[in-house]
Design an enzyme around this catalytic site. Structure first.
Site: not given
Ligand SMILES: Cc1ncc(C[n+]2csc(CCOP(=O)(O)OP(=O)(O)O)c2C)c(N)n1
Length: 680
Positions: A47, A87, A138, A174-175, A206, A278, A373, A400, A427, A489, A536
């Site tokens: 990337h 990434h 992410l 953003d992710g 983006i 990307h 527990r 618990s 969690e 549960h 439990r």
């Molecule tokens: C939990 C998770 N879901 C999906 C992905 C696949 N994935 C990698 S980067 C990305 C998009 C991320 O977008 P952003 O954070 O905006 O990064 P940018 O394009 O700005 O570099 C996705 C969906 C991942 N790495 N982790």
């Protein structure tokens, strides 16, 4: 996120650059961009867009603010840096190379994403010094960082400002902010006022599918502010604005979000600002154009000597401070030093062994019929004073889970001397924050919830395992034995699914003595997370010897041999079902059948024993497995002539004894089945 209109949260960019001049900054940032383009191009994957977009922010951070000494990557009082947008790993690798971290050679950058390189597709903890955590899924890095920032406050409260005083910086995209875990994490950080946590948000609008407007319209500034954060917008390509915002963040009494408006793929002539930067190489033509546009004339994988020298100076600017710190740290005593590195040192191992010995004696002296527990809580009553680095917690199930003892006080924004974290109903963030606490060093974190909710922690448990972190998951209510709460549960597939995960020790102790032994093993496993699956319902004390070896350490052992030693059948059971197996053995004896009972608290440890030991324990007679969970995986221990008694679907809502009857997990059913398999 909106554009760059000046809002209430906008940082004032009218600040003077302190260390690096405008020209040098541009060249230094372009070095990151060029290395990212070149490495991704050579690997034919990766990337480039994110490192190119965040190069300015990273340059300001690493040259002016980040406290580190590239020559001493493990310096306990260094600032932590988490690339949550994993990434964009080339951003981190370029920084490590440029600042002079050991081992991050230009060859490593040239081997980006290749087998055996330090430069894995996503940053992997342990592959190279300077990678503070593994990122890629992410949101995880951001939540790890909450744990790291919390660890800093906890250890600061114990050792003081002179020894512990560092920031945790995160780059998140953003992710990361779209992921649900980010909500839990920022909420917890805001509540605890972790003011030394600074998140640099790559606000490029983006993601992979295109513009983020396709899927999200959150006002991130308002969102973070609502969670108790300080939050500002800046132009992420303006070094003065970046520096000003970071300076402000460092003075804040709250955690800070700096939304850095950036252009993904900055400098790529036709692709910048587009999702096409990307996840794939830019291509030779585009790279040529980017070099021209950025004014970067060096060949691929070459950095001009002057630019490299400036970067190396940034990498060593913390050297004197680090050396002074070393002198201070050398004056600390053993227990204090343990809070700066591996908390389970030789002294701690002795203290743990004493604590475990004491509680085992107490269990044997007054045989209790208690839930595991409850036994676990009694074990913790001894362990917490013995091991000051043990930091407990629960995701709102403290009573618990039995995770809190009389030696605990709650951690709060006003009390970081506390040692018990009320994670709230979060969690996933609890598990990820525990990874951060462990990664930071000096802390052994444990946290509780119901075993069924390991599903809510699973992505983080996987990272504990992948990173080899000593994180202890106290997971109670481990079967239909929890009763009336019903099938939502009652875990049935959870033991099997956790056992499928590499490098996790799944412990299911049968009685109080085994519970103590499993705690001892979990604390000793320095590179493996542990799940303690606890009941439990009350279970009988099956072991009556307090002294001697930790029998659970071999994963499975013969609890009761067949009368006369010759077996007609071997009953292998875990946890609460070991008691049933013992009762079944007595029923069989009345009918003249000789059964051995094997308790198997930890499959992983048993699988690691020599074949000869395993054969002795399992024996050559037909075997029956008993566990109030699904059969999946049991074939490994039962062989062709074996049978399994457990669950083959979801549970139901009723008192526990009724459920055991209803699902046929009873001593008489075990005995009946044993007679059938023994006859062959
Ligand atoms: C939990 C998770 N879901 C999906 C992905 C696949 N994935 C990698 S980067 C990305 C998009 C991320 O977008 P952003 O954070 O905006 O990064 P940018 O394009 O700005 O570099 C996705 C969906 C991942 N790495 N982790």
């Amino acid at each position: 996120m909106g554009g760059l209109s000046v809002g209430a949260g906008m940082a004032n960019p009218a600040v003077k650059m302190s260390v690096v001049s405008e020209i040098a900054h541009k060249d230094m940032a372009n070095a990151i961009r060029a290395l990212a383009m070149d490495a991704v191009e050579k690997a034919k994957s990766g990337h480039p867009g994110m490192p190119m977009g965040m190069a300015d922010v990273a340059t300001v951070l690493f040259t002016q603010f980040l406290k580190f000494d590239a020559a001493a990557p493990e310096w306990p009082d260094r600032d932590r840096f988490v690339l949550s947008a994993g990434h964009g790993s080339m951003l981190l690798y370029a920084l490590l190379h440029l600042t002079g971290y050991p081992g991050m050679s230009m060859d490593e950058l040239g081997n980006f994403r290749q087998l055996g390189s330090k430069t894995a597709g996503h940053p992997e903890y342990g592959h190279a010094p300077g990678i503070d955590t593994t990122t890629g899924p992410l949101g995880q890095g951001l939540a790890n960082a909450v744990g790291m920032a919390l660890a800093e406050r906890l250890i600061n409260a114990r050792l003081g400002d002179a020894v512990v005083d560092h920031f945790t910086y995160v780059i998140a995209g953003d992710g990361c902010l779209m992921e649900g875990i980010s909500h839990e994490a920022i909420s917890l950080a805001g509540h605890l006022k972790l003011n030394k946590l600074i998140v640099l948000f790559d606000d490029n609008s983006i993601s992979i599918d295109g513009a983020t407007s396709l899927s999200v319209s959150d006002d991130q500034i308002a969102r973070f502010k609502a969670s108790g954060w300080n939050a500002v917008w800046i132009d992420g390509h303006d070094p003065a604005a970046i520096a000003f915002a970071i300076e402000g963040a460092r003075r804040s009494d709250k955690p800070t979000l700096i939304a850095c408006k950036t252009v993904i793929g900055y400098g790529a002539p036709t692709k910048q600002g587009k999702a096409s930067t990307h996840g794939e190489p830019l291509g030779a033509e585009e790279i040529k154009g980017a070099r021209a546009k950025l004014g970067w004339t060096s060949a691929p994988f070459e950095v001009p000597a002057g630019v490299l020298a400036a970067w190396r100076a940034a990498g060593s600017r913390g050297s004197a401070q680090r050396k002074d710190w070393d002198k201070l740290a050398n004056k600390l005593d053993r227990a204090q030093r343990a809070l700066l590195g591996d908390p389970v040192d030789a002294g701690a191992i002795k203290a743990i062994a004493n604590a475990i010995g004491e509680i085992k004696s107490e269990f044997v002296a007054a045989p209790p019929k208690i839930a595991t527990r409850v036994a676990s809580q009694k074990v913790l009553e001894k362990l917490v004073p013995a091991l000051p680095s043990l930091i407990g917690g629960s995701a709102d199930l403290t009573g618990s889970n039995g995770t809190r003892t009389q030696h605990h006080t709650a951690v709060a924004a006003s009390n970081f001397t506390g040692n018990y974290i009320h994670y709230g109903v979060r969690e996933h963030a609890m598990a990820a924050a525990m990874n951060g606490l462990a990664l930071h060093g000096g802390i052994v974190p444990y946290g509780g919830t119901f075993l069924v909710f390991t599903d809510y922690c699973r992505p983080s448990i996987r990272l504990s395992a992948l990173m080899g972190q000593r994180v202890i998951y106290v997971m109670t209510h481990d079967s239909i034995g929890l009763g009336e709460d019903g099938p939502t549960h009652q875990p049935v597939e959870h033991l099997a699914s956790l056992r499928a995960m590499p490098n996790v020790n799944v412990f299911r102790p049968a009685d109080p003595i085994e519970t103590a032994e499993c705690w001892e093993l979990a604390l000793a496993a320095s590179r493996t997370p542990s799940v303690l699956a606890l009941t439990r319902q009350a279970v009988p004390l099956l072991r009556t010897e307090a002294a001697g070896e930790n029998r659970s350490s071999k994963g499975a052992y013969v609890l009761t041999e067949a009368e006369g030693g010759e077996r007609d059948v071997t009953i292998v059971a875990t946890g609460s079902e070991v008691g049933l197996a013992v009762e079944a053995r007595a029923l069989l004896a009345k009918d003249g059948l000789r059964a051995a009972v094997v308790s198997m608290p930890c499959w992983e440890l048993f699988a690691a024993q020599p074949v000869a030991y395993r054969e002795t324990v399992l024996g050559s007679a037909p075997r029956i497995g008993v566990e109030a969970g699904v059969e999946f995986g049991w074939e490994r221990w039962l062989g062709d002539r074996g049978a399994f008694i457990g669950m083959d679907g979801f549970g139901a809502s009723a008192p526990a004894p009724k459920l055991y009857e209803h699902f046929g997990i009873t001593p008489s059913k075990v005995a009946e089945t044993a007679k059938r398999v023994a006859k062959g």
